[in-house]
Design a protein around this motif. Structure first.
Motif, PDB file in Angstrom:
ATOM      1  N   ILE A 365      41.553  38.514  27.751  1.00  0.00           N
ATOM      2  CA  ILE A 365      41.345  38.293  29.160  1.00  0.00           C
ATOM      3  C   ILE A 365      39.824  37.711  29.577  1.00  0.00           C
ATOM      4  N   SER A 366      39.652  36.875  30.556  1.00  0.00           N
ATOM      5  CA  SER A 366      38.411  36.414  30.903  1.00  0.00           C
ATOM      6  C   SER A 366      37.739  37.336  31.510  1.00  0.00           C
ATOM      7  N   ASP A 367      36.246  37.301  31.429  1.00  0.00           N
ATOM      8  CA  ASP A 367      35.464  38.366  31.951  1.00  0.00           C
ATOM      9  C   ASP A 367      35.619  38.413  33.396  1.00  0.00           C
ATOM     10  N   ASN A 368      35.786  37.386  34.029  1.00  0.00           N
ATOM     11  CA  ASN A 368      35.721  37.309  35.730  1.00  0.00           C
ATOM     12  C   ASN A 368      37.085  37.496  36.184  1.00  0.00           C
ATOM     13  N   ALA A 369      38.271  37.996  35.185  1.00  0.00           N
ATOM     14  CA  ALA A 369      39.824  37.890  35.651  1.00  0.00           C
ATOM     15  C   ALA A 369      39.754  39.230  36.834  1.00  0.00           C
ATOM     16  N   THR A 370      38.840  40.180  36.582  1.00  0.00           N
ATOM     17  CA  THR A 370      38.948  41.256  37.354  1.00  0.00           C
ATOM     18  C   THR A 370      38.103  41.302  38.560  1.00  0.00           C
ATOM     19  N   GLY A 371      37.239  40.432  38.755  1.00  0.00           N
ATOM     20  CA  GLY A 371      36.403  40.043  39.803  1.00  0.00           C
ATOM     21  C   GLY A 371      35.043  39.702  39.126  1.00  0.00           C
ATOM     22  N   LYS A 372      34.309  39.532  40.292  1.00  0.00           N
ATOM     23  CA  LYS A 372      32.745  38.899  40.021  1.00  0.00           C
ATOM     24  C   LYS A 372      32.146  40.091  40.219  1.00  0.00           C
ATOM     25  N   ILE A 373      31.011  40.456  38.998  1.00  0.00           N
ATOM     26  CA  ILE A 373      30.089  41.565  39.117  1.00  0.00           C
ATOM     27  C   ILE A 373      29.151  41.481  40.306  1.00  0.00           C
ATOM     28  N   TRP A 471      26.407  48.315  38.689  1.00  0.00           N
ATOM     29  CA  TRP A 471      26.985  46.899  38.659  1.00  0.00           C
ATOM     30  C   TRP A 471      28.527  47.275  38.437  1.00  0.00           C
ATOM     31  N   TRP A 472      29.260  46.713  39.418  1.00  0.00           N
ATOM     32  CA  TRP A 472      30.749  46.881  39.341  1.00  0.00           C
ATOM     33  C   TRP A 472      31.318  45.429  39.827  1.00  0.00           C
ATOM     34  N   GLN A 473      32.613  45.485  39.547  1.00  0.00           N
ATOM     35  CA  GLN A 473      33.501  44.186  40.008  1.00  0.00           C
ATOM     36  C   GLN A 473      33.366  44.200  41.445  1.00  0.00           C
ATOM     37  N   ASP A 474      33.343  43.185  42.084  1.00  0.00           N
ATOM     38  CA  ASP A 474      33.433  43.313  43.420  1.00  0.00           C
ATOM     39  C   ASP A 474      34.894  43.371  44.028  1.00  0.00           C
ATOM     40  N   ASN A 506      36.457  35.917  48.994  1.00  0.00           N
ATOM     41  CA  ASN A 506      36.285  35.891  47.594  1.00  0.00           C
ATOM     42  C   ASN A 506      37.667  36.167  46.935  1.00  0.00           C
ATOM     43  N   GLN A 507      38.107  35.239  46.161  1.00  0.00           N
ATOM     44  CA  GLN A 507      39.447  35.326  45.372  1.00  0.00           C
ATOM     45  C   GLN A 507      39.261  35.665  44.184  1.00  0.00           C
ATOM     46  N   HIS A 567      42.085  50.553  41.018  1.00  0.00           N
ATOM     47  CA  HIS A 567      40.686  51.192  41.442  1.00  0.00           C
ATOM     48  C   HIS A 567      39.683  50.064  41.445  1.00  0.00           C
ATOM     49  N   SER A 568      38.532  50.271  42.059  1.00  0.00           N
ATOM     50  CA  SER A 568      37.276  49.454  42.007  1.00  0.00           C
ATOM     51  C   SER A 568      36.153  50.181  41.498  1.00  0.00           C
ATOM     52  N   VAL A 569      35.392  50.836  42.534  1.00  0.00           N
ATOM     53  CA  VAL A 569      34.209  51.506  42.256  1.00  0.00           C
ATOM     54  C   VAL A 569      34.478  52.928  41.892  1.00  0.00           C
TER      55      VAL A 569
END
Length: 1622
Positions: A365-373, A471-474, A506-507, A567-569
């Motif tokens: 899976i691409s790195d940004n698939a789960t959101g921008k860090i 640093w976390w996915q936004d 932010n999509q 989940h996120s943060v």
């Protein structure tokens, strides 16, 4: 400061083990797929399996077998266990059998059902190895889960035909569709991050020495559990950052009956794999079953896992937390997963038919698939740290804050660890811009003593700060939406417009679930908003409760939507560390402190000071040790994007200066490491504690010596009352505590709106040793600033009740008020004065001032002292001379002394009174304490037991109501216009005889009308009542539940002694049998004093009895107690074989009856049908105990369960439960009148007791009672032919509740269902017993003989079945010589349950058309219970059984058609099963006989053989083809005749074609003989019948050929002759 959540923050979820009992009754199976099966049903829960017996040769087996499973595990573990019901064919000791089909659901689904049960529901069976095969049959079963304190309602089945509708009674929750499709659940596992070290540094060094490199000592893999199946990924060797890129595929029916999916990261080990972290996916939160719903979907998203601390130890004491049990105390790892569901088209040939778990690879899976860090910034400031437990020791203490794996100093993540998520690794490091990256812990500080229990840290003006960059996915949007819903839920006012706030530019990383949840939330909020508008306009006084329920449903729905499954943060953990050891922790959800520029999206605690209590990790937090507060902090937290942090300090109390750690160019952007407060306010805190109630019993006497400690900021103060508050659970302190010169930092306005919280702890004072903790409560003071006026509406504050908590349970309530008053420039002189009551002086202790203390009025409390019951020994000595002391609000009274408790436990003086000052507001009334003491020699008194009556409301006398009663009591009946006419003629059937009722019930069936009443018995009435609830009321609960415990004037107060157990609520302890020492019987009456003077002028008023007029005297009474025990149901098994051998034992006073010789063998639902007469004396013999014991051949008999009945309250109750009123009056027969008093005598007595005119009977069936005229049936005569009014009087008694003033519901003729309990298993129901009790005083006429309720003896019947012919039977054999199809037909038959008595016809050999002729008679004698429609079979279960076991099974005839084979097993061709009570009428001819008679049974005319007696016709044989479809495989012409045993004896017949009355031999075609015995006949048959036209054709062709040959042969010669002219 955020609103206090004391019960939520301090109390964690209860994960201790609890007892759960699982009841499963397998009743029967239907439509099982297969030929001639021998099915067994297996019930499996977790690892436990239980099997039914095997039923031979049937696709519709009947079992009615009952299983009980006991579990002692945490509820969460139990609810995830899978219940599996499977049907297995041909299982025996030597082979496991073949699986026909199975059905599974989780225990949690059962527990969420109404009454925690499924009753008489059909489970659909599916083959897990072939999902394309469809339904494999149905199993009818009852399933129930019972936890401690639950009771299962006995369901009486009203109509079996309703339950035969399988499709309408499937074993599924209401919201699940009947047709469930197969689906694939794809769980994609991509990678994990942040795994903790799974080794010690020593092991790492040893490994490095041997291998030469220091590899990661963790071999992780992911295990997913779902619906009883497990799937595992591959193992990634030596990796803290494992990448799998695999998917685990489950095949399961959709919607699944399993609520959760368990995802675990595990560490592979040769000895024992251990869990690193666990996450549960709740399928209800990632799907929506509505019209615009969506299938379960999740991710791709990171899920955070929490568990034990990150430091590795060989014996991890918190390992359970990693398994998902309890609240995690540290971040463990995060896992990138994706879940999708695909509905399968099972008709497609590509679909795999097995449900085995598949593991497949998936692309990366691409790195940004789960959101921008994004870079996140967390800031925290510790404003206060108090209530630090002194057990920790006085070593320096510091606090550490962690988010994810960031800065876990002691956790084992060393400075050398590299992670994509961690960009800094030292405690204080400056980045390129001079900005400080992180300060994660406060400086260590030595604690200062607060009092004997607690320390505090001396922060004073200097408040330490922490800050962390990470640093976390936004994916803040998920948390923002949850916060919006949270706010709406908190306010429950739907006014926030979601549309304006949910749009997110932010999509990146937005998943399908994000989009679907957004739609769902908006849809639900719109619906709720509309409903709320409608609700507001519809609210009336009558429906307020319903509307509140609707609002609560809104709240539950909102809370459910708030829980974000993706989940996120990660959450923030704060650890208190002392001497480099982790002591206690607190967990703060990241969404609660997340910042947003939009106010509605901001977390509720973001940028606010909140009170956080620290608790011990894991199991340490349970029990008394964990209930102590480890630390209380006032903490400010802010979390947001680093670029948004400009206002991160804005929520702090004002008046501080920042103290930076770094001097230099970047100082402006650097966060402070501490804050120095220059502004502080001085306050005076006034704590008004009035009283407490229902406190925890901390002493062995069952009482406590309570005192309270109040904590506010760094101050604590001890409450010591001047009154002796020893030995009470309801202390009235009436005390004001003043905290002077309380220093609080911050602006005055902020403190006014959001003051710090106050903690009050209650302790039990012990003369020796340390005080015991009893409970804790929390409060916020009302704040007054120096420039505000002290007056209404805010001041003076009102007293209110605060809930006291002890661990997870409640432990009483405290009545108190709190005010925080600012001391202005003029000092204390400006504070409002303390106006104490002037009538008493208590030295230095200040009472609660006037204006706050309740307004008191003079009340009189009258106490009815009736007697004491069931007193146990105290300190090994029997209670001999007891006395009752009553105390309320400091005043009290003592009862007369009982001189000899054994001889007479009643009091000689019945009524006493005392006067006391009580608050005008009834809610503030103090509790009333009842204590029983035993007066022993030399003036010694021993406390026996006590009870605190916390609510006096039901005992308060209302004068306004009474004035009406007084007026009517004086006999004012002059107003004729008030006369009411009530007709009794059209009363329901319970007014009439049983015969009439029968006619009404089944009026359409002529046979019913011919029933002779002499044929009816008590059981006829019982079974009819189950359906109609008339004649005999069958109560599903104890009788006292229906009639308010029969406490209409005589109340029972349980007396308790001994310390409460630590693991339960006070309410649960109150019902604890171990602490129960006896009972006090009496009553209370509370009223304002002037009322009594008006009452005393009434006629016939006895001043000695006060308000307790017209109550009977409490002299001893001799009675006859008649106990009828009908049956017991669902008894707990007591033997190894899962059964019991129950018998009845009855104990009343010194009389004990054990009906041991009449035990019922191997039965968990025994029918006893017995009555017992016992002579008793009230009050000595007031408790009747009915027990069920298990008979054992060797050793003592075991108690299964018992129930206790208070006879005294029943005897004296105005509801008259001594003998239930029948629906009709009869002098003989099954419905005979049981009471010694006739209805007219009872009615006259009730009128006399109520001081009313006697009933006046008039002509035409009229009676006048209490100014009402009742009319009823006329000209009814008794057995002597004399006109009687008994029916009329009885009709009035049955409507006695309609009579004004003295009317009440009288107990009808009934059967009550009582729970059986076992003292060794408190609170767990061990079964139920159906019984009723009659009581007759000996000074009245003697009662008649007991009603015969002995179980019906089954009646002997004989079923005669004549098999005449068969037709169109499928031809199974191929002839070796001729190749033609034929069958050697015979018919087999038996009655269900009697397979060993099966009978066969002779064989009709070589049927070439499917026709068979037999003229063969089967004879089946059987015993039958007509009311239950069951055959009764008694047989030994096995050769080792001691005696026979009785079985009851439906009366069903099985007929099968077979093909006989000589050298191999016979071939099964088809079968039909006929229920003798309801089966389709036979067709007149074979042509009219069709498969519809089986498939569309409900549309066919039905026959009951027990009514019709004889029937003849054609019925189809059916079997299933290759596609599992039913097909017709033959037809049988049969004659069924049913005779009673006597009729069968008078006209005997022979089996088969034997004498007497032999049947003639069938006229079978000769070809049925073998061809080699009569070859000529066989050839003739073949030629003439089978191949006639073929032979003719062949002969014709041969003749043509012969003619042609002759022509060709003769042609040349003939031509030559012609040519030559010869």
């Amino acid at each position: 400061m955020s609103p206090i959540r004391g019960d939520q923050k301090l109390l964690q979820s209860h994960d201790s083990k609890s007892n759960l009992i699982f009841f499963v009754t397998v009743i029967e199976a239907r439509q099982l797929v297969g030929l001639n099966m021998d099915p067994v049903v297996c019930v499996e829960i977790g690892d436990e399996k239980k099997y039914t017996s095997m039923k031979e040769s049937t696709n519709c087996p009947y079992y009615n077998e009952y299983f009980v499973f006991d579990f002692h595990v945490p509820p969460d573990v139990m609810f995830d266990k899978i219940l599996k019901v499977s049907v297995i064919h041909s299982k025996n000791l030597l082979r496991s059998g073949t699986l026909v089909g199975s059905f599974k659901l989780d225990v949690g689904t059962v527990y969420t059902q109404p009454e925690h049960q499924f009753f008489h529901k059909w489970a659909t069976l599916c083959d897990p190895d072939d999902i394309t095969a469809g339904c494999k049959g149905y199993v009818k079963c009852d399933i129930a889960v019972v936890a401690k304190g639950d009771t299962v309602k006995t369901q009486h089945k009203a109509n079996e035909t309703d339950e035969d509708d399988i499709e309408g009674n499937l074993l599924l929750p209401e919201d699940v569709p009947a047709e469930r499709q197969w689906a694939r659940f794809y769980v994609k596992i991509y990678r994990a991050e942040g795994l903790p070290k799974m080794n010690t540094s020593i092991m790492a060094n040893v490994k490095k020495a041997f291998i030469g490199e220091n590899k990661d000592l963790v071999d992780p893999y992911v295990q997913v559990q779902f619906a009883g199946q497990k799937g595992k990924t591959s193992i990634q060797k030596s990796s803290y950052e494992p990448i799998w890129n695999e998917q685990i595929v489950f095949t399961e029916q959709f919607p699944p009956l399993c609520r959760r999916m368990k995802v675990q990261i595990r560490d592979s080990d040769k000895v024992n794999d251990v869990a690193i972290g666990t996450h549960f996916i709740d399928l209800r939160k990632i799907a929506n079953d509505g019209d615009k719903g969506f299938l379960p979907t999740l991710g791709p998203a990171w899920v955070n896992m929490y568990g034990s601390t990150r430091s590795y130890t060989l014996m991890d004491e918190y390992q359970d937390l990693n398994e998902g049990l309890g609240e995690g105390v540290s971040f463990r790892a995060r896992l990138l997963i994706n879940l999708a569901v695909e509905i399968l088209d099972t008709s497609s040939p590509e679909v795999m038919s097995s449900t085995e778990v598949q593991v497949e690879g998936v692309p990366n899976i691409s790195d940004n698939a789960t959101g921008k860090i994004e870079e996140f910034f967390l800031f925290g400031c510790f404003l206060e740290a108090t209530m630090i437990d002194r057990k920790i020791g006085d070593k320096p203490i510091n606090f550490e804050v962690t988010i994810g794996t960031i800065y876990d100093r002691l956790g084992g993540d060393g400075d050398d660890e590299e992670s994509e998520l961690i960009h800094g690794s030292s405690d204080e490091e400056v980045d390129d811009g001079g900005d400080m990256t992180s300060v994660s812990s406060t400086p260590p500080m030595k604690p200062v003593i607060t009092d004997r229990n607690y320390f505090h840290l001396p922060y004073f003006e200097r408040k330490p700060c922490i800050y962390i960059k990470s640093w976390w996915q936004d994916q803040r949007r998920r948390l923002y939406n949850a916060n919006i819903m949270d706010r709406i839920a908190d306010k429950l006012n739907i006014f926030i417009k979601l549309h304006s706030t949910v749009y997110d530019r932010n999509q990146t990383g937005k998943t399908k679930l994000d989009r679907e949840r957004l739609k769902l939330c908006m849809q639900e909020l719109e619906n709720m908003g509309q409903q709320a508008k409608n609700m507001r306009s519809q609210v009336k006084k009558s429906n307020v409760k319903d509307k509140i329920k609707l609002a609560q449903n809104f709240l539950h729905k909102l809370r459910f939507l708030t829980d974000e499954p993706q989940h996120s943060v990660p959450d923030i953990y704060i650890w208190m560390i002392s001497n480099n050891k982790r002591i206690a922790y607190a967990r703060v959800p990241s969404k609660d402190i997340l910042f947003s520029p939009v106010e509605e999206e901001t977390g509720k605690d973001c940028g606010k000071v909140q009170t956080i209590f620290f608790k011990l990790p894991g199991k340490k937090s349970f029990g008394p040790a964990g209930w102590t507060v480890q630390a209380k902090t006032e903490l400010y937290l802010w979390l947001g994007l680093n670029r948004q942090r400009k206002d991160y300090l804005s929520g702090l109390p004002n008046g501080f200066e920042e103290n930076k750690a770094v001097k230099g160019p970047g100082i402006q952007s650097s966060p402070p490491i501490s804050l120095m407060y220059t502004m502080k306010q001085i306050f005076q805190l006034r704590v008004h504690i009035y009283q407490a109630r229902s406190l925890f019993a901390a002493d062995s006497t069952g009482l406590s010596d309570p005192f309270a400690r109040v904590f506010f900021s760094t101050h604590s103060q001890l409450i010591i009352s001047s009154q002796v508050l020893n030995e009470t659970l309801c202390p009235t302190w009436d005390q004001l505590l003043v905290f002077d010169n309380v220093e609080l930092y911050g602006e005055a306005g902020e403190l006014r709106d959001d003051p710090p919280i106050i903690v009050i702890e209650i302790y039990d004072q012990d003369t020796v040793g340390k005080a015991d903790f009893m409970g804790r409560t929390f409060a916020k003071p009302i704040t007054k600033m120096s420039d505000e006026h002290y007056g209404p509406p805010r001041f003076p504050p009102q007293l209110e009740y605060y809930q006291i908590y002890r661990g997870n349970g409640t432990a009483g309530e405290m009545l108190a008020a709190f005010e925080l008053l600012q001391i202005g420039p003029a000092g204390k002189a400006d504070l409002p004065p303390i106006d104490g009551p002037s009538d008493f002086d208590r030295g230095p202790i200040l009472p609660v001032p006037i204006g706050i203390r309740p307004v008191l009025s003079k009340y009189r409390i009258e106490v009815l002292f009736w007697g004491l019951r069931d007193l146990k020994r105290v300190n090994l000595a029997q209670v001999d001379r007891p006395r009752v002391d009553i105390e309320c609000a400091g005043k009290g009274i003592q009862s007369a002394l009982i001189q000899n408790y054994k001889k007479n436990p009643n009091f000689s003086t019945l009524v006493k009174w005392f006067e006391v000052d009580l608050p005008e507001n009834e809610l503030l009334h103090p509790p009333l304490n009842i204590r029983v003491v035993d007066c022993r020699a030399f003036g010694r008194y021993t406390l026996v037991g006590s009870n605190a009556v916390t609510s006096l409301r039901k005992f308060i006398y209302r004068p306004s109501d009474k004035s009406v009663s007084n007026w009517s009591a004086m006999g004012v009946y002059a107003e004729i216009k008030a006369v009411k006419y009530v007709s009794l003629v059209d009363k329901p059937d319970d007014e009439k005889g049983g015969k009439g009722k029968k006619k009404r019930k089944k009026g359409e069936e002529v046979e019913e009308e011919e029933l002779d009443e002499s044929m009816l018995d008590w059981w006829s009435k019982y079974f009819a009542s189950i359906e109609t609830l008339k004649d005999v009321r069958i109560f599903n609960r104890e009788l006292e539940y229906q009639f308010d415990s029969f406490e209409d004037w005589l109340h029972t107060f349980n007396l308790y002694r001994g310390k409460c157990s630590d693991d339960a609520n006070v309410e649960q302890n109150a019902a604890d049998e171990d602490r129960l020492i006896g009972k006090f019987k009496g009553s209370l009456c509370i009223y304002k004093v002037p009322v009594f003077d008006e009452m005393s002028r009434e006629m016939g008023f006895d001043s000695n009895m006060g308000m307790f007029q017209n109550i009977p005297h409490n002299d001893t009474i001799n009675i006859i107690v008649r106990v009828y025990v009908v049956k017991a149901t669902e008894l707990h098994p007591a033997d190894i074989n899962g059964k019991a051998d129950p018998y009845i034992a009855i104990k009343l006073g010194k009389t004990e009856i054990k009906d041991k010789e009449n035990y019922i063998s191997k039965q968990l639902n025994p029918v006893f049908g017995k009555s017992f007469d016992i002579e008793a004396t009230l009050p000595m013999d007031s408790t009747l105990t009915v027990s069920i014991y298990d008979w054992d051949l060797v050793g003592t008999d075991d108690l299964i369960g018992e129930t206790k009945i208070d006879l005294e309250n029943r005897y004296y109750s105005k509801h008259r439960p001594t003998c239930g009123l029948s629906g009709s009056y009869a002098t003989h027969g099954y419905n005979v009148w049981r009471d010694p008093l006739k209805p007219t005598q009872i009615l006259a007595k009730l009128c006399k007791d109520g001081k009313m005119d006697p009933p006046q009977y008039g002509p035409g069936g009229r009676v006048k009672v209490a100014n009402r005229v009742y009319t009823g049936p006329t000209e009814i005569e008794d057995e002597n032919g004399i006109h009687t009014d008994e029916h009329l009087a009885l009709a009035v008694l049955n409507r006695w509740e309609d009579i004004p003033r003295i009317g009440c519901k009288l107990v009808p003729e009934h059967v009550e269902t009582r729970s059986l309990l076992n003292p060794d298993k408190p609170g767990m129901e061990q079964g139920r017993i159906e019984l009723w009790v009659d009581m007759f005083p000996k000074d009245m006429p003697a009662p008649g003989p007991a009603i015969d309720i002995s179980p019906r003896k089954p009646k002997k019947f004989e079923l005669r079945v004549i098999v005449w012919n068969t037709d169109e039977v499928v031809l199974e054999d191929d002839d070796i010589f001729t190749g033609e199809k034929s069958s050697d037909i015979f018919v087999r038959g038996w009655l269900k349950g009697q397979q060993e008595d099966k009978q066969d016809t002779d064989v009709h050999y070589r049927s070439l058309t499917g026709e068979g002729n037999f003229n063969w008679r089967f004879i089946y004698p059987f015993d039958y219970l007509q009311a239950e429609e069951k055959i009764v079979i008694s047989k030994k279960e096995s050769m080792f059984s001691w005696d026979e076991t009785e079985y009851k099974i439906p009366a069903r005839l099985n007929l099968q058609v077979w093909d006989a084979d000589h050298f191999s097993a016979d071939d099964f061709l088809g079968a039909i099963e006929l229920d003798l009570n309801r089966f389709p009428r036979g067709a007149k001819t074979a042509k009219q006989c069709s498969i519809d008679m089986v498939i569309n049974e409900q549309d066919m005319p039905m026959v009951n053989l027990f009514k019709q007696k004889r029937i003849k016709g054609w019925w189809p044989f059916v079997a299933r083809d290759e596609n599992d479809e039913l097909e017709i495989t033959g037809k049988v012409e049969a004659e069924l005749q049913l005779l009673t045993g006597e009729e069968a004896e008078k006209s005997p017949v022979g089996e088969g074609r034997n004498e007497p009355e032999p049947l003639e031999k069938p006229n079978r075609p000769d070809i049925t003989f073998l061809w080699f015995l009569s070859p000529l006949k066989a050839v003739r048959h073949l030629i003439c019948n089978q191949y006639k036209w073929l032979v003719i054709k062949i002969v014709f062709v041969l003749m043509l050929l012969a003619i042609l040959a002759l022509f060709l042969y003769n042609m040349p010669g003939y031509m030559a002759k012609k040519l030559l002219g010869v």
